[in-house]
Scaffold this active site. Structure first.
Site, PDB file in Angstrom:
ATOM      1  N   HIS A 114       0.837  -1.207   0.000  1.00  0.00           N
ATOM      2  CA  HIS A 114       0.000   0.000   0.000  1.00  0.00           C
ATOM      3  C   HIS A 114       0.874   1.262   0.000  1.00  0.00           C
ATOM      4  O   HIS A 114       0.595   2.220  -0.720  1.00  0.00           O
ATOM      5  CB  HIS A 114      -0.919   0.037   1.246  1.00  0.00           C
ATOM      6  N   SER A 146      -2.980  -7.886   3.089  1.00  0.00           N
ATOM      7  CA  SER A 146      -3.380  -7.697   4.490  1.00  0.00           C
ATOM      8  C   SER A 146      -3.820  -9.024   5.089  1.00  0.00           C
ATOM      9  O   SER A 146      -3.515  -9.323   6.249  1.00  0.00           O
ATOM     10  CB  SER A 146      -4.526  -6.676   4.581  1.00  0.00           C
ATOM     11  N   ARG A 196      -2.282  -6.424  -8.202  1.00  0.00           N
ATOM     12  CA  ARG A 196      -1.178  -7.364  -8.020  1.00  0.00           C
ATOM     13  C   ARG A 196      -1.213  -8.507  -9.017  1.00  0.00           C
ATOM     14  O   ARG A 196      -0.204  -9.109  -9.310  1.00  0.00           O
ATOM     15  CB  ARG A 196      -1.247  -7.986  -6.605  1.00  0.00           C
ATOM     16  N   LYS A 212     -18.847  -4.669  10.954  1.00  0.00           N
ATOM     17  CA  LYS A 212     -17.592  -5.419  11.120  1.00  0.00           C
ATOM     18  C   LYS A 212     -16.543  -4.549  11.779  1.00  0.00           C
ATOM     19  O   LYS A 212     -16.214  -3.484  11.278  1.00  0.00           O
ATOM     20  CB  LYS A 212     -17.062  -5.855   9.741  1.00  0.00           C
TER      21      LYS A 212
HETATM   22  P1  ADP Z   1     -10.018  -3.402  -0.360  1.00  0.00           P
HETATM   23  O1  ADP Z   1     -10.609  -4.042   0.863  1.00  0.00           O
HETATM   24  O2  ADP Z   1     -10.778  -2.220  -0.862  1.00  0.00           O
HETATM   25  O3  ADP Z   1      -9.605  -4.330  -1.480  1.00  0.00           O
HETATM   26  P2  ADP Z   1      -7.248  -3.252   0.513  1.00  0.00           P
HETATM   27  O4  ADP Z   1      -6.854  -2.536   1.750  1.00  0.00           O
HETATM   28  O5  ADP Z   1      -7.111  -4.724   0.527  1.00  0.00           O
HETATM   29  O6  ADP Z   1      -8.695  -2.743   0.209  1.00  0.00           O
HETATM   30  O7  ADP Z   1      -6.410  -2.705  -0.721  1.00  0.00           O
HETATM   31  C1  ADP Z   1      -6.512  -1.377  -1.182  1.00  0.00           C
HETATM   32  C2  ADP Z   1      -5.904  -1.283  -2.595  1.00  0.00           C
HETATM   33  O8  ADP Z   1      -4.515  -1.601  -2.532  1.00  0.00           O
HETATM   34  C3  ADP Z   1      -6.522  -2.268  -3.593  1.00  0.00           C
HETATM   35  O9  ADP Z   1      -6.590  -1.646  -4.865  1.00  0.00           O
HETATM   36  C4  ADP Z   1      -5.532  -3.403  -3.624  1.00  0.00           C
HETATM   37  O10 ADP Z   1      -5.565  -4.107  -4.848  1.00  0.00           O
HETATM   38  C5  ADP Z   1      -4.225  -2.631  -3.452  1.00  0.00           C
HETATM   39  N1  ADP Z   1      -3.145  -3.454  -2.898  1.00  0.00           N
HETATM   40  C6  ADP Z   1      -3.205  -4.320  -1.863  1.00  0.00           C
HETATM   41  N2  ADP Z   1      -2.011  -4.900  -1.632  1.00  0.00           N
HETATM   42  C7  ADP Z   1      -1.167  -4.393  -2.568  1.00  0.00           C
HETATM   43  C8  ADP Z   1       0.225  -4.614  -2.874  1.00  0.00           C
HETATM   44  N3  ADP Z   1       0.957  -5.494  -2.198  1.00  0.00           N
HETATM   45  N4  ADP Z   1       0.758  -3.907  -3.907  1.00  0.00           N
HETATM   46  C9  ADP Z   1      -0.003  -3.039  -4.621  1.00  0.00           C
HETATM   47  N5  ADP Z   1      -1.314  -2.797  -4.386  1.00  0.00           N
HETATM   48  C10 ADP Z   1      -1.889  -3.455  -3.380  1.00  0.00           C
END
Ligand code: ADP
Length: 161
Positions: free
Chosen positions: A21, A132, A94, A45
């Site tokens: 992120h 995450s 990803r 949640k």
């Molecule tokens: P959501 O629950 O909306 O998917 P996330 O917190 O999981 O939110 O992710 C937010 C954004 O960051 C999403 O577009 C996700 O694809 C992207 N993302 C998550 N992990 C990575 C990573 N390792 N590298 C690049 N982008 C990522």
């Protein structure tokens, strides 16, 4: 000439916020004047890390960067983007799995708000394996998760579930 600041909303659950992120945020700063990290939540949640703690830790992490702000929201992402004056929604991809999901979200958001563009950055290959959910699982099994988190982030409270 248009002197309007280019603002992007970077929405997500960020539960927790990972090095992947953080990479999207720093690359996004090359494209936009301002980035608003928008921590989405659902009242039903609680999440793994309490919402207030996610916001607090991110504000602390980016306190020296005036171009980044951190907010929480529980409305439609495009509505929140409008409220914050953002012209774009920033997301990361990803894999093909992310791609399918992001494409669908971008299509829906376009139908809801044609003027707000979704900008997708491909993950840095070195960070593409970080998610995450994997971090939550590693922690559950007692592993040190700090290598997966951005340097300097400090979560004081994790709701272990
Ligand atoms: P959501 O629950 O909306 O998917 P996330 O917190 O999981 O939110 O992710 C937010 C954004 O960051 C999403 O577009 C996700 O694809 C992207 N993302 C998550 N992990 C990575 C990573 N390792 N590298 C690049 N982008 C990522």
């Amino acid at each position: 000439m248009n002197f309007e600041l280019k603002k992007a909303l970077f929405p997500g659950s960020f539960d927790p916020f990972t090095r992947g992120h953080a990479d999207i945020v720093s690359r996004g700063l090359k494209l936009f004047d301002r980035i608003i990290i928008a921590v989405g939540y659902n009242e039903q949640k609680q999440g793994w890390i309490p919402l207030e703690e996610r916001v607090r830790a991110l504000r602390e992490l980016y306190k020296e960067e005036p171009r980044i702000s951190v907010e929480s929201y529980n409305t439609l992402t495009v509505n929140f983007a409008r409220t914050m004056g953002a012209q774009a929604i920033l997301r990361g991809v990803r894999s093909h799995k992310d791609y399918e999901y992001e494409l669908q979200m971008a299509d829906v958001n376009r139908q809801l708000a044609e003027d707000i563009e979704t900008i997708v950055l491909f993950a840095n290959p070195e960070l593409a394996a970080i998610s995450s959910s994997t971090i939550r699982e590693l922690k559950h099994f007692g592993r040190d998760i700090t290598p997966w988190l951005p340097e300097g982030i400090n979560y004081e409270q994790i709701t272990n579930k």
